[in-house]
Design a protein around this motif. Structure first.
Motif, mmCIF file in Angstrom:
data_model
loop_
_atom_site.group_PDB
_atom_site.id
_atom_site.type_symbol
_atom_site.label_atom_id
_atom_site.label_comp_id
_atom_site.label_asym_id
_atom_site.label_seq_id
_atom_site.Cartn_x
_atom_site.Cartn_y
_atom_site.Cartn_z
ATOM 1 N N PHE A 197 -22.230 -28.018 -20.605
ATOM 2 C CA PHE A 197 -21.628 -28.653 -19.432
ATOM 3 C C PHE A 197 -21.759 -27.706 -18.224
ATOM 4 O O PHE A 197 -20.764 -27.174 -17.738
ATOM 5 N N PRO A 198 -22.954 -27.471 -17.720
ATOM 6 C CA PRO A 198 -23.115 -26.455 -16.672
ATOM 7 C C PRO A 198 -22.786 -26.986 -15.273
ATOM 8 O O PRO A 198 -23.007 -28.163 -14.970
ATOM 9 N N GLU A 199 -22.256 -26.110 -14.455
ATOM 10 C CA GLU A 199 -22.126 -26.366 -13.020
ATOM 11 C C GLU A 199 -23.345 -25.826 -12.287
ATOM 12 O O GLU A 199 -23.775 -26.388 -11.288
ATOM 13 N N VAL A 200 -23.878 -24.710 -12.756
ATOM 14 C CA VAL A 200 -25.064 -24.083 -12.191
ATOM 15 C C VAL A 200 -25.983 -23.714 -13.356
ATOM 16 O O VAL A 200 -25.797 -24.149 -14.487
ATOM 17 N N TYR A 201 -26.961 -22.883 -13.074
ATOM 18 C CA TYR A 201 -27.926 -22.447 -14.073
ATOM 19 C C TYR A 201 -27.222 -21.840 -15.283
ATOM 20 O O TYR A 201 -26.302 -21.027 -15.149
ATOM 21 N N CYS A 202 -27.635 -22.238 -16.501
ATOM 22 C CA CYS A 202 -26.987 -21.736 -17.717
ATOM 23 C C CYS A 202 -27.982 -21.249 -18.761
ATOM 24 O O CYS A 202 -27.591 -20.967 -19.889
ATOM 25 N N ASP A 203 -29.273 -21.164 -18.420
ATOM 26 C CA ASP A 203 -30.309 -20.649 -19.321
ATOM 27 C C ASP A 203 -30.398 -21.468 -20.608
ATOM 28 O O ASP A 203 -30.172 -20.979 -21.713
ATOM 29 N N VAL A 204 -30.737 -22.735 -20.457
ATOM 30 C CA VAL A 204 -30.921 -23.610 -21.619
ATOM 31 C C VAL A 204 -32.044 -23.101 -22.511
ATOM 32 O O VAL A 204 -32.020 -23.295 -23.736
ATOM 33 N N ALA A 205 -33.022 -22.396 -21.930
ATOM 34 C CA ALA A 205 -34.129 -21.886 -22.731
ATOM 35 C C ALA A 205 -33.642 -20.941 -23.809
ATOM 36 O O ALA A 205 -34.175 -20.929 -24.928
ATOM 37 N N SER A 206 -32.629 -20.123 -23.502
ATOM 38 C CA SER A 206 -32.099 -19.176 -24.492
ATOM 39 C C SER A 206 -31.098 -19.831 -25.424
ATOM 40 O O SER A 206 -31.224 -19.764 -26.654
ATOM 41 N N ILE A 207 -30.095 -20.501 -24.855
ATOM 42 C CA ILE A 207 -29.040 -21.095 -25.682
ATOM 43 C C ILE A 207 -29.592 -22.246 -26.516
ATOM 44 O O ILE A 207 -29.259 -22.404 -27.691
ATOM 45 N N GLY A 208 -30.441 -23.060 -25.922
ATOM 46 C CA GLY A 208 -30.979 -24.215 -26.641
ATOM 47 C C GLY A 208 -31.936 -23.851 -27.751
ATOM 48 O O GLY A 208 -32.274 -24.708 -28.579
#
Length: 1004
Positions: free
Chosen positions: A589-600
């Protein structure tokens, strides 16, 4: 694959005098201001009638499961052209875009664009061609809507038999009933080339992709036979009959020889001895006498219950308390066995029977050896699910914690009754989770808390682990509990967590990496599923991240660095999870950049899924979130999955595409795998030429543990015809499966190749397919005509859709969005892939009263869908668009207020609450019709569709709506007609010798 005639006869391949096969685009130069050929004035759409009376005899039953039947309800013309249905089946007549005389019964004008159609909004327009242009009549270019309707009409009248296909395979969006005759249904196993080339040179000449789209646990239609389970003959030691040479499983394509004492493997040709427990005599025709009692010899898809020799291997123990508890349980079992042996010895001594010390010692040694060997394997048990919930202050302030806890409670125990009290008499019926499954809860912020949910406790207790670099479960019992026995404790925690988080004492940072490590400690020795709920960037604890978003590198070669994990922690953790059989679903549930590449990466490697909710608003997004949580619990999910694809001699699997973990060249591992996930096996020729007089075979074996704790093997079988004629390869190729393989291959290259090169390669691959067909299959025609293969008329359109998809589209798209859709496309089903590429669009302001209700045969009547372009829309209209992910209701600025009142109960557009994402159930005809249509679409997609309101020139969501109309110029790409002209120009240059083969073109 566009539908062909009922018997799939291609006139250009039958010999004799031939006309140009495929469709010819005869381009004529026209001035910019000239009207399109044959354009006629279309009548204005009828305004919606005044308030309808509730239709009699059509009471709406929410439990009714409708069936798709495309029925033309509005004044649309009867389909014309080579695919039009005929009264008598026969070979289709070739057609071109030049005028052809039609049969009298089909002398109906082709639908034209309305003169008052609205232009695309200026903020969504893309590039256009410059210089002299050719104009194409949009009503004459290949139409995916007509192709889908004709295919649906065919399978409305008959079932699909997997061994009597007549060269036809249903389109991915077709609602059909499949009959398994020995080949798996296309919903489970779909090949791009049902008729394969005999040599690799012939395959390279076609430029067609050769692969399999595999969706092992795809949902069956409600009236299809369930997948049979075979267990009455399997022993724990031997397992199912398998080939001694290639290890393939027995299947319907194997042959029994030597009076039934041997069977011949259809993959490698080796003869295998039939075990005495499986032997049966043969009939004079060579078939086993018990053939009708053996599902494994009749059906292409079946399950085998297997014993301990097929159990998953245990990973090395980590030394945690949970591992010690598992070992203690095994030791207790050993002690019981030893005590039983001692008691037996004492009983024998009391009866005067002799018992030598050596026999007792040998027994104990053998028993210990057996226990040690057994400890290497994981005993199947029910799926364990752990919910890791972010309870940080920002998460609580945005309402995430409360909505997540409420969604989990609803998914486990259903809706609360009036007054907030459940009906005690229906508690057992309300529980939606499987009876053998277990639940655990972990809360995380700046520290990680583990909840003891033991039913022996009066209330749940929490133990906090503050050492974020060395996570462990601080108790041995009560972490994983039965959701029925511990219902009171689970609901107490879910009620307590929002209150704790809203106090703000948990801190602003989230140690999600440490929390996942802790949850893994509890699941390491048994496998299971983790559902991670995260509000933003992980900046604390193990695997802490920093923002690396840099808009200056967008659309450059450096952008690909944003599509991979930023540090090794997340890669190593995802691999450890996969090796332990623990899958992860990540809710972000990001408001700004959250690095989906790493977490995902955790979800991508373990076979899970990422649910992306940017700018989360509880009022707008709570329904979708609750439905997603429920789907993760209620849909069919298996774990500890291993997959291997076996092929006939002369074929091999060269590559795999999808979200999985791969430690060897042949086996794929999925920690968890659900009904909506698919993957691809890319095929190649190996060795000598295939015999076109003998079929080729493929067998996919999936070894898995069900959520109820059963260890099984699912087999998918398919046989292929082999041909040495390039025309037959093109004629029977499956276009939609080919598009899916090309797209999955393209997005898989994003971390290593620039977007510009990927898009260029896609365009060149499309052009090369059309060029090879033009060179080797089409008859000689003028170069001014574009010849499209009969099975690939829509390839240019789908290629353009791929270029406009969110992972590959041009413009400034954040890396989080690109990575999310990159990984989603890699595991998306074929049905949702095509729907996401080319959305469905239909007008709802002029629906016939019969639409949305069953007809005389009990079939649901659906309206005619439209082409995805503003050129077919008017400002007075209202339209429903569905892309398989979301449904959008677009209201024109001049729409009749009665439509708004019937759907939402308000008088005008300004009164609509755009935060609503669910269509209210009102007692009006239009509301009931739309509810039924949406229910049907959701069943076809196996996915819930939130309904988003879009008002013309009023809402920001109109940008997203405009981008979905892929036939227009948008998403930094050309319109459909312009792209078709560029493809025609490229092919013409190649034929004239001006193009040459591009060095950048390579087979995927």
């Amino acid at each position: 694959m566009p539908p062909r005639s009922r018997y799939a006869v291609d006139p250009s391949l039958t010999g004799g005098p031939q006309q140009p096969q495929g469709q010819n685009l005869g381009y004529q130069q026209q001035q910019q201001q000239q009207q399109w050929q044959g354009q006629s004035t279309s009548p204005q759409p009828d305004y919606y009638q005044q308030q309808h009376q509730q239709q009699q005899g059509h009471g709406y039953d929410p439990n009714y499961v409708p069936q798709l039947h495309q029925v033309s309800d509005r004044p649309a013309p009867i389909p014309t052209g080579e695919y039009a249905p005929t009264h008598a089946p026969g070979p289709p007549q070739s057609s071109s875009y030049q005028h052809q005389p039609q049969q009298p019964q089909y002398q109906v004008p082709v639908p034209q664009q309305p003169l008052n159609h609205i232009p695309p909004p200026p903020h969504s327009s893309g590039p256009t061609l410059t210089g002299p242009r050719v104009r194409i009549d949009l009503s004459q270019v290949p139409n995916p809507v007509e192709a889908q309707e004709l295919d649906q009409n065919l399978y409305d009248d008959e079932d699909f038999f997997t061994c009597q296909t007549r060269g036809l395979v249903p389109l991915v969006g077709t609602d059909y009933r499949g009959i398994d005759q020995g080949n798996s249904l296309p919903r489970h196993l779909r090949a791009t080339l049902p008729v394969i080339p005999s040599t690799s040179q012939l395959l390279d000449t076609t430029a067609l992709p050769f692969g399999l789209i595999i969706q092992p646990f795809a949902q069956l239609r409600y009236d299809e036979n369930p997948i049979p389970t075979v267990s009455n003959w399997i022993s724990e030691e031997d397992g199912p009959p398998r080939c001694e040479k290639c290890r393939a499983y027995i299947n319907p394509w194997c042959k029994f020889v030597d009076g039934g004492r041997k069977w011949s493997c259809n993959l490698c040709g080796a003869n295998n001895v039939v075990s005495p427990t499986y032997f049966c005599h043969l009939s004079p025709s060579g078939q086993r006498l018990d053939h009708s009692e053996r599902p494994e010899l009749q059906f292409g898809t079946c399950d085998y219950v297997v014993g301990r020799s097929y159990w998953a291997l245990q990973p090395p123990p980590s030394g945690s308390l949970m591992d010690v508890a598992v070992d203690a349980g095994n030791s207790a079992s050993d002690a019981i066995s030893s005590t039983a042996h001692d008691l037996l010895g004492g009983l024998q001594a009391s009866l005067g029977q002799e018992q030598t010390a050596s026999s007792s010692t040998n027994y104990r040694e053998k028993e210990k050896e057996r226990k040690r060997e057994l400890a290497k394997y994981r005993r199947p048990q029910g799926l364990a699910r752990v919910f890791v919930i972010d309870v940080s202050k920002p998460s609580a302030e945005r309402g995430i914690v409360r909505e997540v806890c409420e969604g989990i409670r609803k998914a486990l125990y259903g809706e609360k009754k009036d007054g907030g009290q459940e009906n005690d008499d229906e508690d057992e019926d309300e529980v939606k989770i499987g009876k053998a499954e277990r639940i655990g809860i972990v809360s995380c912020a700046e520290n990680v808390g583990f909840w003891n949910l033991s039913s022996s406790l009066s209330s749940p207790s929490q133990m906090i682990v503050s050492d974020l670099d060395d996570m462990f479960i601080p108790f041995t019992t009560g972490f994983l509990v039965d959701p029925i026995e511990s219902r009171t404790q689970i609901e107490a925690v879910l009620d307590l967590l929002p209150t704790i988080a809203e106090r703000g004492g948990e801190g602003n940072r989230v140690a999600a990496g440490s929390a996942v490590k802790g949850a893994l400690a509890g699941l390491r020795m048994q496998g299971g599923q983790i559902n991670l709920f995260l509000s933003g960037l992980v900046t604390h604890g193990a695997g802490a991240l920093t923002s690396r978003e840099d808009p200056t590198i967008y659309n450059t070669d450096k952008e690909k660095s944003l599509f991979s994990p930023s540090n090794s922690f997340w890669r190593d953790l995802s691999e450890e999870l996969a090796e332990c059989g623990v899958g992860i679903n990540t809710f972000i549930f990001p408001e700004v950049y959250c690095d989906v590449a790493s977490i995902g990466a955790l979800s991508a490697v373990t076979g899970g899924e990422v649910f992306f909710h940017p700018k989360f608003q509880p009022v707008r997004d709570r329904n979708l979130l609750h439905q997603e949580i429920q789907s993760t619990i209620t849909r069919e999910t298996v774990y500890n999955v291993t997959v291997r694809i076996r092929c006939s001699n002369g074929l091999r699997v060269s590559d795999h595409l999808g979200n999985f973990y791969q430690r060897s060249m042949t086996d794929l591992e999925f920690a968890t795998l659900d009904s909506g996930k698919s993957f691809v096996g890319v095929m190649k020729h190996e060795g000598s030429r295939l015999d076109d007089r003998q079929p080729a075979y493929v067998q996919v074996a999936i070894l898995y543990t069900t959520s109820q704790g059963e260890r099984k093997v699912r087999l998918l079988n398919m046989n292929f015809s082999v041909t040495s004629l390039i025309g037959n390869v093109f004629k029977f190729a499956d276009q939609e499966a080919g598009v899916g393989v090309l797209l999955k291959g393209a997005v898989s290259q994003m971390p290593t190749r620039s977007l510009r090169d990927i898009k260029k390669a896609l365009t060149e691959r499309c052009n090369r397919v059309l060029l090879m067909y033009r060179k080797h299959c089409a008859p000689a025609v003028q170069q001014g005509q574009l010849i499209l293969p009969e099975g690939f008329k829509l390839l240019p359109l789908y290629t353009l859709c791929m270029l406009k998809s969110k992972p590959l589209k041009g413009g400034n798209v954040t890396s989080d969005v690109r990575v999310h859709y990159m990984r989603q496309f890699k595991s998306l089903s074929a049905t949702r892939t095509i729907n996401l590429l080319y959305p469905k669009l239909l007008a709802i302001h002029d629906l016939n009263e019969s639409v949305g209700f069953p007809d005389d045969r009990g079939k649901l009547v659906l309206p005619t869908f439209m082409r995805a372009s503003y050129g077919w829309m008017v400002a007075e209209g209202a339209y429903l668009l569905s892309n398989g992910e979301v449904a959008m209701l677009w209201f024109g600025s001049a729409v009749n207020p009665q439509i708004i009142d019937d759907l939402y109960g308000v008088d005008n557009l300004q009164d609509l609450d755009v935060r609503m994402t669910q269509l209210p159930k009102l007692p009006t005809l239009l509301s009931t019709q739309l509810q039924n249509i949406l229910t049907h679409l959701e069943r076809i997609l196996d996915h819930t569709l939130p309904v988003v309101i879009v008002r013309q020139n009023m809402d920001g969501m109109e940008i997203e709506f405009a981008n979905q109309l892929v036939e227009d110029s948008n998403n930094d790409a050309l319109s459909y007609t312009d792209y078709l002209m560029t493809a025609h120009k490229s092919i013409t240059n190649e034929l004239s010798g001006n193009g040459g083969k591009s060095d950048s073109w390579k087979p995927w």
